[in-house]
Scaffold this motif. Structure first.
Motif, PDB file in Angstrom:
ATOM      1  N   ASN A   1       0.763  -1.288   0.081  1.00 55.00           N
ATOM      2  CA  ASN A   1      -0.040   0.093   0.164  1.00 55.00           C
ATOM      3  C   ASN A   1       0.677   1.229  -0.055  1.00 55.00           C
ATOM      4  O   ASN A   1       0.311   2.421   0.711  1.00 55.00           O
ATOM      5  CB  ASN A   1      -1.027  -0.036   1.027  1.00 55.00           C
ATOM      6  N   ILE A   2       2.116   1.165  -0.599  1.00 57.96           N
ATOM      7  CA  ILE A   2       2.921   2.240  -0.674  1.00 57.96           C
ATOM      8  C   ILE A   2       2.454   3.170  -1.912  1.00 57.96           C
ATOM      9  O   ILE A   2       2.390   4.449  -1.888  1.00 57.96           O
ATOM     10  CB  ILE A   2       4.373   2.141  -0.752  1.00 57.96           C
ATOM     11  N   PHE A   3       1.880   2.607  -2.801  1.00 53.97           N
ATOM     12  CA  PHE A   3       1.480   3.125  -3.975  1.00 53.97           C
ATOM     13  C   PHE A   3       0.165   2.505  -4.580  1.00 53.97           C
ATOM     14  O   PHE A   3       0.053   1.365  -4.242  1.00 53.97           O
ATOM     15  CB  PHE A   3       2.215   3.046  -5.511  1.00 53.97           C
ATOM     16  N   VAL A   4      -0.704   3.338  -4.872  1.00 56.23           N
ATOM     17  CA  VAL A   4      -2.213   2.880  -5.350  1.00 56.23           C
ATOM     18  C   VAL A   4      -2.032   1.889  -6.613  1.00 56.23           C
ATOM     19  O   VAL A   4      -1.324   2.425  -7.586  1.00 56.23           O
ATOM     20  CB  VAL A   4      -2.951   4.048  -5.458  1.00 56.23           C
ATOM     21  N   PRO A   5      -2.680   0.953  -6.520  1.00 53.19           N
ATOM     22  CA  PRO A   5      -2.672  -0.140  -7.721  1.00 53.19           C
ATOM     23  C   PRO A   5      -2.855   0.864  -9.223  1.00 53.19           C
ATOM     24  O   PRO A   5      -3.757   1.401  -9.240  1.00 53.19           O
ATOM     25  CB  PRO A   5      -3.635  -1.048  -7.662  1.00 53.19           C
ATOM     26  N   GLY A   6      -2.022   0.587  -9.886  1.00 48.91           N
ATOM     27  CA  GLY A   6      -2.002   1.159 -11.428  1.00 48.91           C
ATOM     28  C   GLY A   6      -1.448   2.508 -11.583  1.00 48.91           C
ATOM     29  O   GLY A   6      -1.447   3.154 -12.560  1.00 48.91           O
ATOM     30  N   SER A   7      -0.815   3.099 -10.254  1.00 51.76           N
ATOM     31  CA  SER A   7      -0.079   4.342 -10.258  1.00 51.76           C
ATOM     32  C   SER A   7       1.248   4.114 -10.825  1.00 51.76           C
ATOM     33  O   SER A   7       1.872   5.335 -11.403  1.00 51.76           O
ATOM     34  CB  SER A   7      -0.102   5.022  -8.916  1.00 51.76           C
ATOM     35  N   LEU A   8       1.745   2.999 -10.889  1.00 51.05           N
ATOM     36  CA  LEU A   8       3.096   2.726 -11.255  1.00 51.05           C
ATOM     37  C   LEU A   8       3.007   1.950 -12.546  1.00 51.05           C
ATOM     38  O   LEU A   8       2.320   1.118 -12.422  1.00 51.05           O
ATOM     39  CB  LEU A   8       4.148   2.169 -10.331  1.00 51.05           C
ATOM     40  N   THR A   9       4.052   2.245 -13.706  1.00 47.98           N
ATOM     41  CA  THR A   9       4.046   1.376 -14.689  1.00 47.98           C
ATOM     42  C   THR A   9       5.786   0.879 -15.024  1.00 47.98           C
ATOM     43  O   THR A   9       6.413   1.702 -14.531  1.00 47.98           O
ATOM     44  CB  THR A   9       3.280   1.919 -15.903  1.00 47.98           C
ATOM     45  N   PRO A  10       5.978  -0.121 -15.679  1.00 53.46           N
ATOM     46  CA  PRO A  10       7.500   0.008 -15.984  1.00 53.46           C
ATOM     47  C   PRO A  10       8.006   1.144 -16.795  1.00 53.46           C
ATOM     48  O   PRO A  10       9.124   1.465 -16.493  1.00 53.46           O
ATOM     49  CB  PRO A  10       7.498  -1.390 -16.924  1.00 53.46           C
ATOM     50  N   GLU A  11       7.045   1.767 -17.617  1.00 53.37           N
ATOM     51  CA  GLU A  11       7.594   3.063 -18.301  1.00 53.37           C
ATOM     52  C   GLU A  11       7.804   4.167 -17.339  1.00 53.37           C
ATOM     53  O   GLU A  11       8.620   4.962 -17.453  1.00 53.37           O
ATOM     54  CB  GLU A  11       6.702   3.475 -19.141  1.00 53.37           C
ATOM     55  N   SER A  12       6.938   4.369 -16.181  1.00 55.77           N
ATOM     56  CA  SER A  12       7.230   5.437 -15.313  1.00 55.77           C
ATOM     57  C   SER A  12       8.507   5.157 -14.433  1.00 55.77           C
ATOM     58  O   SER A  12       9.144   5.927 -14.222  1.00 55.77           O
ATOM     59  CB  SER A  12       5.916   5.563 -14.378  1.00 55.77           C
ATOM     60  N   ILE A  13       8.735   3.963 -14.224  1.00 56.09           N
ATOM     61  CA  ILE A  13      10.060   3.579 -13.540  1.00 56.09           C
ATOM     62  C   ILE A  13      11.153   3.844 -14.455  1.00 56.09           C
ATOM     63  O   ILE A  13      12.306   4.545 -14.001  1.00 56.09           O
ATOM     64  CB  ILE A  13      10.140   2.116 -13.166  1.00 56.09           C
ATOM     65  N   GLU A  14      11.066   3.507 -15.809  1.00 54.78           N
ATOM     66  CA  GLU A  14      12.211   3.593 -16.702  1.00 54.78           C
ATOM     67  C   GLU A  14      12.438   5.463 -16.654  1.00 54.78           C
ATOM     68  O   GLU A  14      13.491   5.939 -16.900  1.00 54.78           O
ATOM     69  CB  GLU A  14      11.802   3.366 -18.095  1.00 54.78           C
ATOM     70  N   ARG A  15      11.216   5.969 -16.631  1.00 54.14           N
ATOM     71  CA  ARG A  15      11.478   7.756 -16.727  1.00 54.14           C
ATOM     72  C   ARG A  15      11.987   8.279 -15.293  1.00 54.14           C
ATOM     73  O   ARG A  15      12.327   9.511 -15.474  1.00 54.14           O
ATOM     74  CB  ARG A  15       9.985   8.091 -17.124  1.00 54.14           C
ATOM     75  N   CYS A  16      12.120   7.536 -14.392  1.00 56.54           N
ATOM     76  CA  CYS A  16      12.694   7.983 -13.402  1.00 56.54           C
ATOM     77  C   CYS A  16      14.205   8.134 -12.980  1.00 56.54           C
ATOM     78  O   CYS A  16      15.015   8.541 -12.197  1.00 56.54           O
ATOM     79  CB  CYS A  16      12.146   7.249 -11.854  1.00 56.54           C
ATOM     80  N   GLN A  17      14.803   7.368 -14.221  1.00 51.71           N
ATOM     81  CA  GLN A  17      16.234   7.055 -14.369  1.00 51.71           C
ATOM     82  C   GLN A  17      17.019   6.829 -13.071  1.00 51.71           C
ATOM     83  O   GLN A  17      17.785   7.536 -12.364  1.00 51.71           O
ATOM     84  CB  GLN A  17      16.731   8.523 -14.918  1.00 51.71           C
ATOM     85  N   ILE A  18      16.522   5.554 -12.476  1.00 53.14           N
ATOM     86  CA  ILE A  18      16.999   4.862 -11.549  1.00 53.14           C
ATOM     87  C   ILE A  18      18.492   4.333 -11.605  1.00 53.14           C
ATOM     88  O   ILE A  18      18.441   3.534 -12.597  1.00 53.14           O
ATOM     89  CB  ILE A  18      16.034   3.989 -10.749  1.00 53.14           C
ATOM     90  N   LYS A  19      19.321   4.818 -10.929  1.00 56.33           N
ATOM     91  CA  LYS A  19      20.725   4.308 -11.078  1.00 56.33           C
ATOM     92  C   LYS A  19      21.566   4.580  -9.798  1.00 56.33           C
ATOM     93  O   LYS A  19      21.742   5.774  -9.757  1.00 56.33           O
ATOM     94  CB  LYS A  19      21.354   4.734 -12.298  1.00 56.33           C
ATOM     95  N   TYR A  20      21.924   3.746  -8.964  1.00 57.14           N
ATOM     96  CA  TYR A  20      22.734   4.004  -7.519  1.00 57.14           C
ATOM     97  C   TYR A  20      24.139   4.200  -8.067  1.00 57.14           C
ATOM     98  O   TYR A  20      24.798   3.548  -8.885  1.00 57.14           O
ATOM     99  CB  TYR A  20      22.435   2.964  -6.681  1.00 57.14           C
TER     100      TYR A  20
END
Length: 308
Positions: free
Chosen positions: A250-269
């Protein structure tokens, strides 16, 4: 008999108090500001890894003000928050050190497809967060590209701008993930016009997010870097699993995240050592446009110690 019951209840209270203290001693508290940063921590949230037999417990924080309060009270051993907030707090005397950066940009200019810009005059661009990272990076981008917009700050949050775009009140705006993906799915006339996240071809993006650590984790940078790198790679390489973890908790509402949205966050440690130049470039940019956002100056070397 009543006295015996009273003493027994007192004994139970003392016992419970001791157990709570013992439990707390076996935990490192990780505070993560709600938003793209949480995606980078999905695997860590699921696995609850340990360092020196102490579990890393991730808590989600809903606002920068709440995060600041936690850090001032030294109630977090590790924290993920905007880079400008971390620098500001350090300059104000809060000696949390910078460990690394997990998110390198989630800001985009979005526009209505049928929108016809005026041939004369100035277009309006709606922005949220006056004086914060979205505002500063927008102004920097427009100057670099030689673009002229009238900047409108009347909608102060991404949620408000989302509603404005969907209702037709707004035609062009700066949006952040994951709100961007939501409105793109709801309105097919919206499209991404520009990315605000790439200063040049050699940079991973702008070091928008900081991970800082307290003295309680001094000397643990190697294992922390490894855990964070693994968690970030998990989010990028297995986005569906990361989304499932975050939705199930329950950290994100179902449907609010997609693989595309994760890609657009530019996650890289990248650790501070790996990203020091990019981090300094970003902080100097902030200092140029909005020095008070980082406490008036780029933090000294103690913010990014060479030996961690």
């Amino acid at each position: 008999m009543k006295k015996m019951i009273k003493y027994f209840c007192l004994f139970l209270l003392i016992l419970c108090s001791c157990n709570r203290g013992k439990k707390e001693n076996n935990v490192f508290h990780v505070a993560v500001l709600r938003g793209p940063s949480v995606i980078a921590f999905a695997k860590m949230i699921e696995d609850s890894p340990e360092i020196d037999s102490k579990r890393l417990s991730v808590d989600i924080v809903d606002s920068p003000e709440q995060m600041q309060a936690l850090l001032i009270k030294s109630e977090a051993d590790l924290a993920a928050l905007p880079m400008i907030n971390a620098a500001n707090l350090y300059n104000k005397g809060l000696k949390y050190s910078l460990l690394g950066c997990p998110v390198w940009g989630n800001l985009y200019i979005v526009e209505k497809k049928e929108y016809n810009a005026p041939s004369q005059g100035t277009n309006t661009l709606h922005i949220f967060g006056a004086g914060t990272t979205p505002d500063i990076l927008t102004r920097y981008y427009l100057k670099q590209k030689g673009l002229t917009y009238s900047l409108n700050y009347s909608f102060s949050t991404p949620q408000e701008i989302s509603q404005g775009l969907l209702s037709g009140q707004i035609r062009t705006a700066v949006m952040a993930e994951p709100f961007l993906s939501l409105i793109l799915r709801k309105d097919s006339t919206l499209y991404i016009k520009s990315s605000l996240n790439n200063p040049d071809s050699t940079s991973p993006g702008f070091a928008q997010t900081a991970i800082v650590y307290a003295p309680s984790l001094q000397g643990k940078s190697t294992i922390l870097d490894s855990l964070l790198d693994e968690s970030c790679q998990f989010a990028v390489n297995q986005p569906e699993q990361a989304i499932k973890i975050l939705e199930n908790r329950n950290i994100f509402v179902p449907g609010s995240l997609t693989p595309e949205s994760i890609e657009r966050c530019q996650i890289k440690y990248l650790s501070t050592k790996e990203a020091k130049r990019s981090i300094l470039d970003f902080l100097r940019l902030i200092e140029k446009y909005e020095p008070k956002a980082i406490g008036g100056k780029v933090p000294n070397d103690g913010f990014m110690p060479e030996k961690q």
